[in-house]
Design an enzyme around this catalytic site. Structure first.
Site, mmCIF file in Angstrom:
data_model
loop_
_atom_site.group_PDB
_atom_site.id
_atom_site.type_symbol
_atom_site.label_atom_id
_atom_site.label_comp_id
_atom_site.label_asym_id
_atom_site.label_seq_id
_atom_site.Cartn_x
_atom_site.Cartn_y
_atom_site.Cartn_z
ATOM 1 N N LYS A 194 50.318 2.285 69.745
ATOM 2 C CA LYS A 194 49.286 2.735 68.822
ATOM 3 C C LYS A 194 47.992 2.961 69.605
ATOM 4 C CE LYS A 194 51.238 2.729 64.701
ATOM 5 N NZ LYS A 194 51.307 3.950 63.848
ATOM 6 N N LYS A 207 59.305 10.201 56.923
ATOM 7 C CA LYS A 207 59.226 8.854 56.360
ATOM 8 C C LYS A 207 59.562 8.945 54.877
ATOM 9 C CE LYS A 207 55.595 7.236 59.534
ATOM 10 N NZ LYS A 207 54.182 6.790 59.645
#
Length: 318
Positions: free
Chosen positions: A141, A237
Site C-alpha cells: 500500500k 471486487k
C-alpha cells in the site's frame, strides 16, 4: 423469503492503513436468507456507502426477489453484493450442489493470493516485508509523494518476493512518472490505480512501463468503455460489482476486450471472500487476503496454505 440483516465486527490483527486512512476493525453487513444462506459485504465510504445506508437498501427489498430481479432493484455496490451472494448460497443449499456446479464451472482449485503490507514508515514496512518475505506475492500500500523510500525498504526486506503496488488514487501523473522507472528497477510487476478515478486520462498519454490495473475506476461492465487505452488490467471486487452475478459477467467482458484480470477484496471475513474464490480461477493476480488480516474470523474459515486460498467448505458458503 425471510431476509435478515445484521452488522458484524471483526478485529484486525493490527491497524491497516492506506492512503485514505486507517482502521482497526472490519465492519461488515451480513445477510441471511430463510435462516439458511448467507452473504457478506463491506460498505465503503469512498463510494458513499455506510453501514446504515447499505442496511436500509437491503431492508427495502421485496421478499419475493430473485437474482435476476435483484440486478435491477439495487445498483452495483455492497448492498447488492451481500444479497446476491446469499441468493447463490441459498440456491446451492436448496439444490444440494455447490455454486460452481450450478454455474457449470470446474471445481475451483487453490489460487496464490497477495498478502498486503499496510502503509507505514519505511522502517516499519521493511519489518513487515521481512516478516512476510516467504510469501510468494506481496502487495504494498502506497499513495504519497514520499513512496520511494518505502519501495526500497520493502524490496530490502523481501528481496525474492513478487511485488505489486497499490496507490489507492494517491499519486499525481508527475509522481507516477517519476516513480515508474524505479518500480521497474525494483521488480514490481504491476501498479494498481496510481491516479484518481475520473482524473486518470493522463494514463493514456504517458508511458506505462509496467502494467497498470484499474480499481476505483472499474466497478461493473458499464465501467469498461472509459478504461480503454489507460489500463492493462481490471481489479474485480464483489463489493464494487454488486455480487458474483455481475462480477462473472464483468470478468468475461473484460477478458473479451483484452484486459488482464485481478480479483480483489475489501477487508472482510472468509464469508466475503468465499464467492470470490470462484471468480479468481485462472486470473493474473488474486488478492483475497482479507481473512489473513483479521484477529478473528467466521466459523469454518477459508483455508490458506502454500498452495494459496482454497475454495470454501459448504458450511461457510456455496
Amino acid at each position: 423469503m425471510k431476509i435478515e440483516v445484521s452488522q458484524d465486527v471483526f478485529r484486525l490483527a493490527q491497524a491497516f492503513t492506506i492512503s485514505r486512512g486507517s482502521r482497526t476493525q472490519a465492519d461488515v453487513i451480513t445477510v441471511t436468507l430463510d435462516g439458511l444462506a448467507r452473504g457478506e459485504s463491506v460498505p465503503y465510504a469512498r463510494y458513499g456507502e455506510t453501514l446504515d445506508s447499505v442496511r436500509a437498501q437491503i431492508e427495502g427489498l421485496p421478499n419475493d426477489l430473485t437474482r435476476k430481479s435483484l440486478q435491477n432493484l439495487l445498483p452495483p455496490g455492497a448492498a447488492r453484493n451481500a444479497v446476491d451472494c446469499a441468493l447463490w448460497d441459498l440456491e446451492a443449499k436448496q439444490a444440494g450442489r455447490r455454486v460452481w456446479d450450478l454455474l457449470e464451472l470446474p471445481t475451483p482449485v487453490p489460487e496464490i493470493t497477495a498478502y498486503t503490507l499496510s502503509l507505514d514508515t519505511p522502517e516499519a514496512m521493511e519489518k513487515q516485508a521481512a516478516q512476510n518475505a516467504g510469501r510468494p506475492l506481496l502487495k504494498i500500500k502506497l499513495g504519497t509523494p514520499d513512496d520511494m523510500a518505502r519501495l526500497e525498504a520493502v524490496r530490502s526486506g523481501a528481496p525474492d518476493a513478487r511485488i505489486i503496488v497499490d496507490a489507492n488514487e494517491g499519486w499525481t501523473a508527475d509522481v507516477y512518472a517519476d516513480l515508474a522507472p524505479h518500480l521497474v528497477r525494483l521488480g514490481v510487476q504491476m501498479v494498481e490505480q496510481p491516479l484518481p478515478a475520473g482524473a486518470d486520462d493522463m494514463l493514456a498519454e504517458i508511458e506505462r512501463p509496467l502494467p497498470v490495473c484499474a480499481d476505483e475506476s472499474c466497478h461493473d461492465r458499464d465501467s469498461l468503455p472509459a478504461l480503454k487505452g489507460k489500463y492493462d488490467l481490471v481489479n474485480i471486487k464483489l463489493d464494487k460489482a454488486g455480487g458474483l452475478t455481475e462480477a462473472l459477467e464483468l470478468k468475461a467482458a473484460a477478458i473479451a476486450e483484452g484486459y488482464g484480470i485481478m480479483v480483489g477484496c475489501m477487508v472482510g471475513s472468509s464469508l466475503a471472500m468465499a464467492p470470490a474464490t470462484i471468480l479468481a480461477q485462472g486470473v493474473v493476480f488474486t488478492d483475497l487476503d482479507g481473512p489473513l488480516l483479521l484477529a478473528e474470523d467466521r466459523d469454518e474459515p477459508l483455508q490458506f496454505d502454500d498452495k494459496g486460498v482454497h475454495p470454501p467448505a459448504a458450511r461457510l458458503w456455496g
